[in-house]
Design an enzyme around this catalytic site. Structure first.
Site, PDB file in Angstrom:
ATOM      1  N   HIS A 163       0.847  -1.188   0.000  1.00  0.00           N
ATOM      2  CA  HIS A 163       0.000   0.000   0.000  1.00  0.00           C
ATOM      3  C   HIS A 163       0.885   1.242   0.000  1.00  0.00           C
ATOM      4  CE1 HIS A 163      -3.667   2.296   0.650  1.00  0.00           C
ATOM      5  NE2 HIS A 163      -2.998   3.037   1.504  1.00  0.00           N
ATOM      6  N   ASP A 221      -7.451  -1.885   4.238  1.00  0.00           N
ATOM      7  CA  ASP A 221      -6.083  -1.450   4.542  1.00  0.00           C
ATOM      8  C   ASP A 221      -5.857  -1.331   6.055  1.00  0.00           C
ATOM      9  OD1 ASP A 221      -5.820  -1.218   1.777  1.00  0.00           O
ATOM     10  OD2 ASP A 221      -6.343   0.901   1.790  1.00  0.00           O
ATOM     11  N   CYS A 238      47.623  25.163  -4.148  1.00  0.00           N
ATOM     12  CA  CYS A 238      47.878  23.733  -3.935  1.00  0.00           C
ATOM     13  C   CYS A 238      49.346  23.366  -4.089  1.00  0.00           C
ATOM     14  CB  CYS A 238      47.023  22.905  -4.881  1.00  0.00           C
ATOM     15  SG  CYS A 238      47.025  23.478  -6.579  1.00  0.00           S
TER      16      CYS A 238
END
Length: 923
Positions: free
Chosen positions: A128, A164, A728
């Site tokens: 469901h 349900d 870097c």
């Protein structure tokens, strides 16, 4: 990290094809979902003894029946299971004969008697699509959206005689995104995860471990099936409620309103963030103010003044149009087909015949939907046409907008000819006056050629490091945004014009990007300066200047990518040919750092695009603005939609999802070594992505006593303080020969005192602010550790007493090999100096190489033999001799050891984004 040991084990174990315990199953249901559950259960070793599904409709079998019949599984197609409330004996007998242990009901529209439900020894389980007990009933997904639930999900429960209400076996949930529809929720989560959950539930039952948790009535709700009669939109409410109502009814039954006296159904709603585009007013019955027909769609206003956008409109006669074309919907005239187009039209007619098998002849007026086609047939039609006519861009929406065969062919031909004009790019700029100009800065995610808010509408502030002020708010991309961007990039690569484009034409577009960057270089440099703290003159020359050079360099490579012919040793060598082809990888992800935001984008993106790939790029969270401006320029250059996608946001969310995404074939990353390791692990665990990593460094610079002292001082300072030390390849440690050490330090300090620290937009400034506060705090901590360990702080080491994130240029001497400063990268304006004994070349080389990093290195000496000896033995990807920081677009750049692998720039960078295919022909 995404993966923990437990998660990895669970994923492995649940994907296994072997289970110790097996069950005999009856599958009761229908649809593609039922088919997938059926197939998955058979793959896991369970025996399906019978499939019970609906009768054929218009001569077409349900997908579940098709799959089962193909496998030879018994299939029963009962039109009903009971009459006047009592089971039909023949049906009950046929069902009982299969001898099932368990009924599995993935999706079932028929009413099944309790005699059947309770018959197997394990009973029955049902899927469901809601988190029970909320939204019981057949329209659960619709009501999840209509009521504005923040969570959606599904339940697998034990069937009982209620609606349900049976005990819960398993539940799973997901977040509802602001613009989710029934389709997106179903396709993203309820469908794929629901299949897995049904398989998992069956195995839990087989193993005797399945729970039965009684449902509570607290919070329980039941909503009936929505019908056309009760789906009219109430426009006298807030915009979000209107949006929820429309998306909750999309596509069936459709939310409608009255326009010009007729009912019109609205589809494709989304909340509108940012400014509302200009448009033509349209009066709609019951609206709080006139709506607007804009180039992007129909804008509706709620009573709270907020707005939503609707993409499509459907009229009473079934005709669907783009909402943006409401006032021009009747102006389109038919096009005359060429002979080649007529042949294609007949091929498409055959595709229609194959889908509409119940229709004897496909006439010009045949209506796809009135002939019995369903949503899955739409998908099939679109995919078959795209497969037959490679390159044409079709969406499911196009079928709804052209449902008759003649309209579909007209739409197809216009699309094929490129007559459907692209929407004009709409940008909700953030503006700022700086550097004697008004900056116009995009600040939203850039996905599939459009700027748009993040799905969750989250934003964050990007900060000017000069004074700590907020520049603007920027979209904070979600996992859903990543998935949409990757899907757009994949579509652009697989089916768009980019993949079919002549390489020389592709190069022309990259040249246009470079030209536009040059045209906007002052604006780009100013944005870079206020967003990253880069000194404007450096931003103009390096950050932007080298980016322009990079795109021009790789634009020239586009038509020069080629393979080889290879002699092979075969029995008949004169009748064999082997050759190789270099091909693009596909969708590539690029994750860039904050120190050179635009230049790092250019280094990786230019090579990636030149090779023919598409990309999804994540800029650093703290410096997103030049990347988003670049996205704008890429559209102006004519780059097709979907080729370039830019997602600002966090590395932990966006970066991680890119690492994990199964449709990405390559990830290029520049950043820290620890994050690089995590990315590499995620790329391996997901789909073995190709990876290139440019990571941390502790680059040694050796200065011998026979150097040119003036040059060594000037270049040594540049090696450390260039771009505020946020570099870097910065020299992380200087080794200065003992005989010149003191003089060298004295001259460096003397030069530092001449440096002007200040506003990076001031042309006389030498040293700007650090990129962000957290980084500056880290640098101050780095200096504190150095002092505590006994290194000598000769100069600096403090924050400058002024607003913003300014750090004094700093010098440490007396740094021993065991110290923290000797081993760890600062990534800031901190010179770390160690002495070495006069003439001890091999000794200093050993110390210089005693690091896990190997990005760059340098040596200063007038002795060419010494220079060559040292350069051969330094373990680094780049060695500078009597210079530093001299990178060039044609020279490969990348590191060794834990500084990563793979190259940016030069021909080597292209190879990072290509794959080699070998073809052998016997003739």
């Amino acid at each position: 990290m995404l993966w923990t040991a437990t998660q990895a084990i669970r994923r492995f174990s649940t994907s296994s094809n072997y289970y110790q315990n097996k069950l005999k199953l009856a599958i009761i249901g229908q649809s593609l979902f039922g088919q997938e559950v059926y197939s998955s259960l058979r793959k896991q070793g369970h025996r399906v003894v019978g499939v019970f599904t609906v009768p054929d409709k218009d001569g077409k079998a349900d997908p579940l029946a098709v799959a089962a019949e193909k496998d030879g599984t018994p299939v029963f197609k009962f039109p009903r299971w009971r009459v006047k409330g009592k089971p039909i004996p023949e049906v009950l007998e046929a069902y009982s004969a299969v001898g099932a242990d368990l009924n599995v009901m993935p999706f079932c529209s028929q009413f099944i008697p309790m005699n059947i439900i309770d018959h197997p020894k394990h009973g029955s389980i049902i899927y469901h699509p809601s988190i029970l007990p909320r939204h019981r009933g057949a329209s659960a997904i619709n009501w999840t959206l209509i009521e504005g639930d923040k969570k959606a999900g599904f339940t697998v429960f034990w069937a009982d005689d209620g609606l349900d209400t049976g005990p819960i076996l398993l539940q799973k949930d997901c977040a509802v995104e602001p613009n989710d529809t029934v389709d997106t929720l179903y396709n993203r989560f309820l469908f794929p995860e629901g299949i897995k959950a049904m398989v998992e539930s069956v195995q839990l039952i087989a193993d005797g471990k399945a729970p039965k948790v009684p449902q509570t009535e607290e919070g329980a709700s039941y909503e009936g099936i929505q019908k056309r009669s009760n789906s009219k939109i109430n426009l006298a409410q807030p915009a979000e409620a209107i949006h929820n109502w429309i998306r909750g009814h999309d596509k069936v039954p459709g939310a409608w309103t009255v326009i010009d006296g007729q009912s019109v159904t609205l589809y494709g709603s989304s909340m509108l963030g940012g400014s509302v585009p200009a448009g033509q007013p349209l009066e709609i019955e019951g609206a709080s103010q006139p709506c607007l027909v804009t180039k992007n769609g129909l804008v509706l206003y709620g009573t709270d003044g907020k707005a939503l956008m609707v993409k499509s409109l459907q009229f009473e006669d079934g005709k669907m149009i783009q909402a943006s074309k409401y006032f021009s919907s009747g102006e389109s005239s038919s096009v005359e087909l060429t002979d080649e187009e007529k042949k294609m039209a007949e091929e498409i007619r055959n595709i229609w015949k194959g889908i509409l098998s119940n229709v004897p002849t496909i006439e010009e007026t045949t209506d796809f939907f009135k002939s019995g086609a369903a949503s899955m047939d739409v998908v099939r039609l679109v995919e078959e046409v795209k497969q037959k006519c490679a390159g044409v861009q079709l969406q499911n929406e196009d079928v709804y907008m052209a449902p008759t065969f003649q309209d579909f062919i007209q739409m197809f031909v216009r699309r094929l000819r490129g007559e459907d004009q692209e929407e004009e790019l709409v940008i909700d700029y953030a503006t700022k006056d700086a550097n004697n100009m008004t900056l116009k800065m995009p600040h939203q995610c850039f996905i599939n050629g459009k700027f748009e808010d993040a799905e969750n509408e989250k934003t964050y502030n990007t900060i000017n490091p000069t004074d700590g002020s907020v520049i603007c708010k920027v979209s904070y991309a979600s996992v859903g945004d990543v998935d949409r961007a990757v899907a757009a990039a994949k579509e652009a690569f697989d089916n768009g014009p980019w993949g079919r484009m002549n390489p020389r034409d592709r190069g022309s577009l990259l040249y246009k990007i470079a030209d536009l960057m040059e045209e906007h270089q002052e604006e780009l440099a100013t944005i870079e300066s206020i967003d990253s703290g880069a000194v404007y003159t450096l931003a103009l020359k390096t950050h932007v200047g080298m980016s322009i050079q990079t795109f021009r360099y790789f634009a020239g490579w586009c038509d020069k990518i080629q393979g080889k012919t290879i002699p092979i040793n075969q029995a008949r060598p004169n009748r064999n040919l082997t050759f190789t082809k270099k091909e693009p990888l596909g969708v590539c992800a690029i994750v860039i750092p904050w120190n050179y935001p635009l230049m790092m984008l250019a280094w990786k993106s230019a090579a990636c695009l030149a090779a023919g790939n598409t990309l999804v790029l994540k800029p650093a969270q703290v410096t997103p603005l030049t990347a988003l401006k670049f996205a704008e320029l890429s559209v102006k250059a004519g780059i097709p939609k979907g080729v370039i996608n830019i997602l600002p946001g966090s590395g932990g969310m966006v970066g991680q999802r890119l690492s994990d995404h199964p449709d990405i074939r390559k990830l290029g990353f520049t950043g820290s070594t620890p994050i690089g390791k995590q990315i590499m692990k995620s790329c391996a665990l997901s789909n073995l992505k190709k990876v290139s990593l440019e990571l941390g460094g502790k680059s040694p610079l050796i200065i011998f006593s026979d150097c040119d002292m003036d040059k060594a001082v000037r270049m040594g300072m540049s090696s450390v303080y260039f771009n505020k030390g946020e570099n870097c390849i910065a020299a992380g440690r200087l080794f200065v020969e003992e005989s010149i050490h003191d003089e060298y330090i004295s001259r460096v300090v003397e030069e530092i005192k001449k440096m002007k620290i200040g506003d990076p937009l001031d042309r006389s400034t030498d040293h700007g602010p650090q990129n962000h506060k957290a980084h500056m705090d880290k640098l101050l901590e780095y200096c504190d550790i150095g002092v505590k360990e006994g290194a000598t702080l000769v100069y600096g080491g403090r924050q400058v007493d002024r607003p913003g994130f300014f750090m004094e240029p700093t010098v440490f001497t007396g740094v021993e090999d065991h110290m923290f400063l000797a081993k760890e990268e600062s990534f800031g304006p901190i010179m770390v100096v160690s002495k070495f004994k006069n003439g001890d070349v091999d000794g200093v080389l050993q110390r210089a190489n005693d690091t896990e990093y190997g990005l760059a290195s340098g040596v200063f000496t007038r002795d060419i033999n010494k220079a060559m000896y040292v350069s051969e033995r330094l373990e680094a990807g780049t060695v500078f001799v009597n210079t530093y920081n001299k990178t060039d677009v044609a020279s490969p750049f990348g590191g060794f050891k834990q500084s990563g692998f793979g190259k940016d720039l030069g021909e080597d960078a292209l190879l990072e984004y290509l794959k080699t295919k070998a073809v052998t022909v016997e003739y």
